[in-house]
Motif scaffolding. Structure first.
Motif, PDB file in Angstrom:
ATOM      1  N   TYR A  51      43.334  40.865  29.363  1.00 59.86           N
ATOM      2  CA  TYR A  51      43.489  40.530  30.811  1.00 59.86           C
ATOM      3  C   TYR A  51      42.471  39.739  31.687  1.00 59.86           C
ATOM      4  O   TYR A  51      40.728  40.029  31.399  1.00 59.86           O
ATOM      5  N   LEU A  52      42.647  38.930  32.295  1.00 53.20           N
ATOM      6  CA  LEU A  52      41.556  37.595  33.188  1.00 53.20           C
ATOM      7  C   LEU A  52      41.379  38.119  34.427  1.00 53.20           C
ATOM      8  O   LEU A  52      42.880  38.269  35.713  1.00 53.20           O
ATOM      9  N   SER A  53      40.435  38.105  34.730  1.00 52.31           N
ATOM     10  CA  SER A  53      40.327  37.860  36.033  1.00 52.31           C
ATOM     11  C   SER A  53      40.131  36.237  36.376  1.00 52.31           C
ATOM     12  O   SER A  53      38.869  35.765  35.784  1.00 52.31           O
ATOM     13  N   TYR A  54      40.356  35.577  37.912  1.00 48.75           N
ATOM     14  CA  TYR A  54      39.849  34.106  38.045  1.00 48.75           C
ATOM     15  C   TYR A  54      39.290  34.169  39.958  1.00 48.75           C
ATOM     16  O   TYR A  54      39.608  35.162  40.356  1.00 48.75           O
ATOM     17  N   SER A 101      42.054  45.212  38.693  1.00 46.42           N
ATOM     18  CA  SER A 101      41.700  46.417  39.318  1.00 46.42           C
ATOM     19  C   SER A 101      40.662  46.461  39.599  1.00 46.42           C
ATOM     20  O   SER A 101      40.469  47.264  40.791  1.00 46.42           O
ATOM     21  N   LEU A 102      39.832  44.612  40.088  1.00 43.01           N
ATOM     22  CA  LEU A 102      39.074  44.505  41.052  1.00 43.01           C
ATOM     23  C   LEU A 102      40.225  45.161  42.907  1.00 43.01           C
ATOM     24  O   LEU A 102      39.110  45.328  44.297  1.00 43.01           O
ATOM     25  N   ASP A 103      41.253  44.042  42.713  1.00 42.21           N
ATOM     26  CA  ASP A 103      42.237  43.975  44.240  1.00 42.21           C
ATOM     27  C   ASP A 103      42.426  45.283  44.744  1.00 42.21           C
ATOM     28  O   ASP A 103      41.819  46.088  45.283  1.00 42.21           O
ATOM     29  N   TYR A 104      42.570  46.952  43.887  1.00 43.77           N
ATOM     30  CA  TYR A 104      43.043  48.141  43.045  1.00 43.77           C
ATOM     31  C   TYR A 104      42.284  48.493  43.917  1.00 43.77           C
ATOM     32  O   TYR A 104      41.997  48.945  45.236  1.00 43.77           O
ATOM     33  N   ALA A 105      40.914  48.670  43.521  1.00 41.24           N
ATOM     34  CA  ALA A 105      39.075  49.391  44.673  1.00 41.24           C
ATOM     35  C   ALA A 105      39.224  48.518  45.245  1.00 41.24           C
ATOM     36  O   ALA A 105      38.846  49.084  46.099  1.00 41.24           O
TER      37      ALA A 105
END
Length: 114
Positions: A51-54, A101-105
């Motif tokens: 799972y990647l975040s960028y 997950s950051l967008d969801y938070a």
């Protein structure tokens, strides 16, 4: 529930993928800052879901970004194999997903503020 071996291999894959993305960001990934948030291994250790975040310098779309990463999966797996080839019997197949997950938070936080 994952086994201890799965967790150890997942951690190894996560660290090495992070280094690959860091070292090759300018050449292969358009200068995007890519973070490997989670790696989950299959029970037979033959597949890894990363799972990647960028954070991109240019305004690229999330779908475009993940498609670009997926198109370079064989190159990434080859680079990974060069590093972990002596530690693992089989270099796992890599499957990349966008970590939202950051967008969801952030969405939950905005809802709580209202």
């Amino acid at each position: 529930m994952s086994s201890i071996r799965q967790e150890k291999v997942a951690k190894l894959i996560q660290q090495e993928l992070a280094l690959i993305f860091q070292q090759n960001a300018k050449v292969h990934f358009g200068g995007a800052f890519i973070t490997v948030t989670v790696v989950r291994m299959s029970p037979d250790l033959g597949a890894a879901r990363a799972y990647l975040s960028y954070f991109a310098n240019s305004g690229s779309d999330k779908k475009e970004f993940i498609e670009m990463i997926r198109s370079k999966t064989s190159k990434i797996r080859g680079l990974l194999g060069n590093v972990v080839g002596k530690q693992l019997r089989i270099v796992p197949e890599l499957y990349f997903y966008l970590d939202d997950s950051l967008d969801y938070a952030e969405e939950i936080d905005n809802l709580l503020k209202e």
